[in-house]
Design an enzyme around this catalytic site. Structure first.
Site, PDB file in Angstrom:
ATOM      1  N   ARG A 118      27.108  -0.924   4.289  1.00  0.00           N
ATOM      2  CA  ARG A 118      27.442   0.244   3.312  1.00  0.00           C
ATOM      3  C   ARG A 118      28.962   0.078   3.188  1.00  0.00           C
ATOM      4  O   ARG A 118      29.512  -0.005   4.554  1.00  0.00           O
ATOM      5  CB  ARG A 118      26.942   1.629   3.541  1.00  0.00           C
ATOM      6  CG  ARG A 118      25.262   1.370   3.647  1.00  0.00           C
ATOM      7  CD  ARG A 118      24.803   2.875   4.034  1.00  0.00           C
ATOM      8  NE  ARG A 118      23.326   3.000   3.971  1.00  0.00           N
ATOM      9  CZ  ARG A 118      22.612   2.577   5.083  1.00  0.00           C
ATOM     10  NH1 ARG A 118      23.376   1.919   6.119  1.00  0.00           N
ATOM     11  NH2 ARG A 118      21.374   2.725   5.122  1.00  0.00           N
ATOM     12  N   ARG A 157       1.340   0.993  -5.482  1.00  0.00           N
ATOM     13  CA  ARG A 157       2.034   1.199  -6.857  1.00  0.00           C
ATOM     14  C   ARG A 157       3.343   1.092  -6.797  1.00  0.00           C
ATOM     15  O   ARG A 157       4.040   0.831  -8.168  1.00  0.00           O
ATOM     16  CB  ARG A 157       1.189   2.221  -7.799  1.00  0.00           C
ATOM     17  CG  ARG A 157       1.825   3.422  -7.604  1.00  0.00           C
ATOM     18  CD  ARG A 157       0.920   4.531  -8.510  1.00  0.00           C
ATOM     19  NE  ARG A 157       1.153   4.053  -9.867  1.00  0.00           N
ATOM     20  CZ  ARG A 157       0.494   4.441 -10.971  1.00  0.00           C
ATOM     21  NH1 ARG A 157      -0.573   5.350 -10.672  1.00  0.00           N
ATOM     22  NH2 ARG A 157       0.799   4.214 -12.235  1.00  0.00           N
ATOM     23  N   ASP A 161      -1.008   3.880 -15.870  1.00  0.00           N
ATOM     24  CA  ASP A 161      -2.447   4.074 -15.524  1.00  0.00           C
ATOM     25  C   ASP A 161      -3.248   3.131 -16.729  1.00  0.00           C
ATOM     26  O   ASP A 161      -2.726   2.911 -17.912  1.00  0.00           O
ATOM     27  CB  ASP A 161      -3.114   5.017 -15.324  1.00  0.00           C
ATOM     28  CG  ASP A 161      -2.668   5.721 -13.958  1.00  0.00           C
ATOM     29  OD1 ASP A 161      -1.976   5.112 -13.406  1.00  0.00           O
ATOM     30  OD2 ASP A 161      -3.185   6.941 -13.896  1.00  0.00           O
ATOM     31  N   GLU A 162      -4.347   2.587 -16.174  1.00  0.00           N
ATOM     32  CA  GLU A 162      -5.088   1.709 -17.046  1.00  0.00           C
ATOM     33  C   GLU A 162      -5.492   2.219 -18.407  1.00  0.00           C
ATOM     34  O   GLU A 162      -5.743   1.502 -19.213  1.00  0.00           O
ATOM     35  CB  GLU A 162      -6.155   0.784 -16.219  1.00  0.00           C
ATOM     36  CG  GLU A 162      -7.160   1.962 -15.815  1.00  0.00           C
ATOM     37  CD  GLU A 162      -8.189   1.354 -15.081  1.00  0.00           C
ATOM     38  OE1 GLU A 162      -8.576   0.132 -15.199  1.00  0.00           O
ATOM     39  OE2 GLU A 162      -8.923   1.853 -14.286  1.00  0.00           O
ATOM     40  N   ASP A 163      -5.712   3.663 -18.243  1.00  0.00           N
ATOM     41  CA  ASP A 163      -6.395   4.455 -19.459  1.00  0.00           C
ATOM     42  C   ASP A 163      -5.251   5.238 -20.102  1.00  0.00           C
ATOM     43  O   ASP A 163      -5.664   5.982 -21.054  1.00  0.00           O
ATOM     44  CB  ASP A 163      -7.498   5.459 -18.989  1.00  0.00           C
ATOM     45  CG  ASP A 163      -7.206   6.352 -17.825  1.00  0.00           C
ATOM     46  OD1 ASP A 163      -5.997   6.333 -17.555  1.00  0.00           O
ATOM     47  OD2 ASP A 163      -7.820   7.236 -17.639  1.00  0.00           O
ATOM     48  N   GLU A 172       0.279  10.258  -4.672  1.00  0.00           N
ATOM     49  CA  GLU A 172       1.405   9.242  -4.960  1.00  0.00           C
ATOM     50  C   GLU A 172       2.479   9.710  -5.945  1.00  0.00           C
ATOM     51  O   GLU A 172       3.735   9.276  -5.755  1.00  0.00           O
ATOM     52  CB  GLU A 172       1.174   7.870  -4.881  1.00  0.00           C
ATOM     53  CG  GLU A 172       0.872   7.442  -6.079  1.00  0.00           C
ATOM     54  CD  GLU A 172      -0.271   7.651  -6.801  1.00  0.00           C
ATOM     55  OE1 GLU A 172      -0.807   7.500  -7.903  1.00  0.00           O
ATOM     56  OE2 GLU A 172      -0.971   8.542  -6.349  1.00  0.00           O
ATOM     57  N   ASP A 173       1.984  10.176  -7.049  1.00  0.00           N
ATOM     58  CA  ASP A 173       2.910  10.400  -8.240  1.00  0.00           C
ATOM     59  C   ASP A 173       4.046  11.739  -7.625  1.00  0.00           C
ATOM     60  O   ASP A 173       4.936  11.742  -7.940  1.00  0.00           O
ATOM     61  CB  ASP A 173       2.376  10.620  -9.448  1.00  0.00           C
ATOM     62  CG  ASP A 173       1.037  11.491  -9.531  1.00  0.00           C
ATOM     63  OD1 ASP A 173       1.044  11.805  -8.375  1.00  0.00           O
ATOM     64  OD2 ASP A 173       0.759  11.714 -10.548  1.00  0.00           O
ATOM     65  N   ARG A 190      -3.914  17.593  -4.814  1.00  0.00           N
ATOM     66  CA  ARG A 190      -2.678  17.774  -5.358  1.00  0.00           C
ATOM     67  C   ARG A 190      -1.839  18.905  -4.715  1.00  0.00           C
ATOM     68  O   ARG A 190      -0.412  18.854  -4.420  1.00  0.00           O
ATOM     69  CB  ARG A 190      -2.419  17.544  -6.751  1.00  0.00           C
ATOM     70  CG  ARG A 190      -3.176  16.371  -7.245  1.00  0.00           C
ATOM     71  CD  ARG A 190      -3.247  16.273  -8.715  1.00  0.00           C
ATOM     72  NE  ARG A 190      -2.023  15.912  -9.348  1.00  0.00           N
ATOM     73  CZ  ARG A 190      -1.236  14.753  -9.500  1.00  0.00           C
ATOM     74  NH1 ARG A 190      -2.122  13.637  -9.201  1.00  0.00           N
ATOM     75  NH2 ARG A 190      -0.241  14.546 -10.078  1.00  0.00           N
TER      76      ARG A 190
END
Length: 760
Positions: free
Chosen positions: A431, A539, A555-557, A643-644, A715
């Site tokens: 750095r 992810r 997400d897939e939906d 995770e989110d 959560r």
């Protein structure tokens, strides 16, 4: 002829007289030379020569000048060399780089020996290392070793002094003369000289030491650390007293000091002279003689008055209400006052000659502190008065940044030490001082990701860079795509229609193989399928397939239109360091439960943008995977609904700012569906009855069944475990939502850029 002889004789006689006169004077000088030299060794000035130098000091102070308890420079140098026998050590000569080549930078802490006491502070240091991403339990993988023997307090009069350290370390098979070892120390030496003596030979070990003397400091090898108390927090720590982006009010005092006045011994000279700058108005300098067992034996005529004045002011109040704080040396070069002043945004005025400032290899102290000289104490008031107000504000802001980035907890002090050593191993990927001295700080900028400022989301405005004009759509799939009616296929078609979409990457997280290429829709952008490991943390893995700055996590939906994607991306390009997205949640403190609460109700506040539909910078993938320790990622994979939240907590910890919500055509609702195609219990896949952990929320009342309530409880548990790990709650709340300029205005639809957003 006679006349000539006469002139010659007179000339010779005159020359002889001159030689005798001047030569004799030189002989007399030579005869007394040794006596004058011995006389010159006396401490300057000759205090009795009142006609030559007017005295501004008290007679009692003058009598203490030349305290016999102080070591001479030669004696101090001899003591230093007895400790630092490898005084010429450099990384190239005393460090084995080959140990770091195979497994990278890994740190091994020696196992604790039975019956070997460890102080609370040293226990915190060991815990910080063991909690870091660099820790390893296998010494064969280690690049760096840390002793389990407590070496912090090497004052042999202290109750925490560990004896026979030399014998113990020589018995360690990994010691190897100290090579590739790191030794921590806060206190060295003892009364009256307080030298750097540690009581054992450190050999070729790197020394991370407080109150480091520049003469004994080995540049590029040793590390100077700050002196901190046993109450210093393990992690998190209190924030600075000057909040970010706030203008401090004009302070009541210009310059303050309140502390001990040593009557004798080392460090007494500077503190005894501090009363000269006290004016009782904007400069307050208060000292007390009341410390130590025999202070009354050495008290002088000033002590009684000083002790009375000392009690009239509160120390914390002085810190709050002063622009500059004097930080003189104590018995040793460093003091607790240094970190206290940093936290209080009271610009430190350092009076400690020869002190190697903490982390000076990385930190530019010229931007946060005034480095004075003990000999020029009387010039300090006029010097600080000359500093321009704008410069003062810059100093105060930098103190807050440095406090928060490197000094507010033991974790940060230890991790900064490790990162400096790691940078030395690969100078071409280290750095720069700019990164160390600019938000968000060196600990949060990974040189393994890049060394170019334009590749990070933090420096666009400062350097005129702009993020790329394209994004990568990253879709996590956990169910089989069978027909065009599936939500994932409709989502791919909508996202690929965006003019800003560069590619679509699908992370296949199901045990069964993905459908053949013919089953996927035809798109105008490349479509890549990546086989995942069925872990939720996958992810946020930094896949090489992601080449754009912006990542659209889906997400897939998820149901989005092309207009929604376009508008959200344009908003993100204005805030590339933040998460920008659609479904939101919020956190709150529950005083009845004594813990953090999590809600998905539609309220006027938000602090979490779910990564079911959100833009963020791809650098956060690297930070998530490489900066966070493995234990946190295991927590995410274990709770199956976390995770989110961790990604939001991480970004908030880095930026100190909330996420941004953008308008959406219709509210996302949670539907608790079954994953029929993935085998029950597959790693990273919720059991039947649970949604993918990043699915958007609405209100908890709409979540039906035990699966929804269990997921909600997970959560909430995740949120509290993350707050405990960070040591504080990083999430920041906001009441902001961004809409297109003419959103729902009573104007013609033809004038609106995103008219489809207003359709039901």
């Amino acid at each position: 002829m006679q006349t000539r002889k006469k002139y010659i004789f007179l000339t010779f006689f005159a020359s002889w007289l001159l030689l005798f006169f001047f030569g004799g004077d030189q002989l007399r000088r030579f005869a007394f030379f040794s006596g004058r030299k011995a006389e010159a060794r006396r401490n300057w000035p000759h205090w009795m020569d009142l006609s030559l130098l007017k005295s501004f000091a008290d007679p009692e102070e003058l009598q203490r000048d030349g305290d016999p308890s102080l070591l001479s420079p030669r004696e101090r140098r001899a003591a230093r060399l007895s400790v630092y026998r490898s005084s010429r050590c450099r990384m190239e000569t005393c460090f084995d780089f080959s140990r770091c080549e195979r497994h990278g930078f890994k740190v091994f802490t020696y196992p604790q020996e039975r019956g070997q006491p460890v102080s609370e502070t040293y226990g915190k240091i060991l815990s910080s290392i063991e909690r870091s991403r660099y820790h390893t339990l296998n010494p064969e993988e280690a690049c760096l070793f840390v002793l389990s023997i407590d070496t912090l307090d090497r004052d042999h009069l202290s109750g925490q002094y560990v004896r026979n350290v030399d014998e113990k370390i020589r018995g360690f098979p990994l010691w190897n003369g100290g090579r590739n070892h790191l030794i921590f120390n806060l206190y060295s030496g003892t009364w009256p000289s307080y030298t750097g003596d540690l009581g054992f030979d450190i050999g070729q070990a790197i020394l991370a030491k407080a109150s480091f003397d520049t003469e004994s400091f080995r540049p590029g090898f040793d590390i100077s650390i700050p002196l901190f108390s046993k109450d210093h927090p393990q992690r998190g720590g209190d924030r600075g007293w000057l909040y970010q982006d706030s203008l401090p009010p004009k302070k009541k005092y210009l310059l303050v000091f309140k502390g001990k006045r040593y009557l004798t011994g080392i460090g007494s000279g500077t503190r005894n002279a501090l009363h000269h700058i006290h004016n009782g108005k904007d400069i307050i300098s208060l000292t007390t003689c009341k410390h130590g067992k025999d202070w009354e034996k050495h008290k002088d005529t000033r002590c009684d008055k000083d002790n009375v004045d000392y009690e009239r002011f509160d120390y914390r109040e002085l810190l709050h209400n002063s622009t500059f704080c004097i930080v003189p040396r104590g018995r040793r070069l460093g003091s607790f006052r240094f970190l206290e002043a940093l936290q209080a945004a009271c610009i430190p005025v350092l009076l400690s000659d020869g002190w190697e400032l903490p982390f000076a290899e990385a930190i530019d102290w010229g931007k946060a502190a005034v480095v004075g000289s003990e000999r020029l104490l009387l010039q300090i008031p006029s010097a600080v008065r000359c500093i321009h107000p704008e410069r003062v504000l810059a100093f105060q802001q930098q103190t807050q940044f440095l406090w928060d980035a490197y000094f507010s907890s033991v974790d940060k002090i230890v991790h900064t030490t490790l990162e400096i050593i790691k940078d030395r191993l690969s100078p071409h990927r280290s750095r720069s001082r700019f990164l160390w001295n600019t938000l968000p700080g060196g600990l949060l900028v990974l040189p393994d990701f890049s060394t170019h400022l334009g590749d990070f989301p933090f420096y666009y405005l400062q350097h005129g860079y702009s993020p790329s004009r394209k994004f990568t759509a990253f879709v996590r799939a956990v169910s089989q795509a069978g027909s065009l009616s599936q939500p994932i296929l409709r989502l791919i078609q909508a996202v690929s229609g965006s003019q800003h979409c560069a590619q679509i990457v699908v992370l296949w997280s199901c045990e069964k193989p993905p459908p053949p290429s013919g089953k996927w829709p035809q798109t105008t952008v490349p479509l890549t399928i990546i086989q995942g490991r069925r872990k939720l943390s996958d992810r946020f893995f930094p896949f090489e397939a992601i080449q754009t700055d912006a990542v659209l996590s889906l997400d897939e939906d998820t149901s989005l239109s092309t207009s929604e994607v376009d508008f959200a991306f344009l908003v993100w390009r204005s805030f590339p360091e933040r998460i920008v997205g659609f479904p939101t949640q919020s956190h709150f403190w529950d005083p009845e439960q004594g813990r953090w609460g999590y809600t998905s109700k539609w309220t006027n506040e938000l602090s979490i943008v779910l990564t079911a539909a959100a833009f963020y910078h791809r650098y956060y993938h690297s930070l998530f995977t490489e900066y966070l320790p493995a234990g946190l990622r295991q927590l995410v994979d274990g709770l199956a609904a976390c995770e989110d939240i961790l990604m939001n907590v991480l970004v908030a910890a880095v930026t100190k700012m909330p996420p941004i919500k953008v308008t959406q055509r219709k509210q996302h609702k949670e539907v608790v569906a079954q994953q029929v195609e993935c085998r029950d219990g597959a790693a990273g896949t919720p059991p039947p009855g649970q949604r993918s952990p990043s699915a958007p929320y609405s209100a908890p009342a709409k979540v039906k069944g035990t699966a929804g309530s269990r997921r909600f409880s997970q959560r909430q548990d995740c949120l509290n475990q993350l707050a405990d790990w960070f040591g504080y709650m990083p999430l920041v709340s906001s009441q902001l939502r961004l809409d297109p300029v003419l959103f729902k205005d009573q104007v013609s639809v033809l004038r609106k850029k995103y008219p489809s957003l207003e359709k039901p």
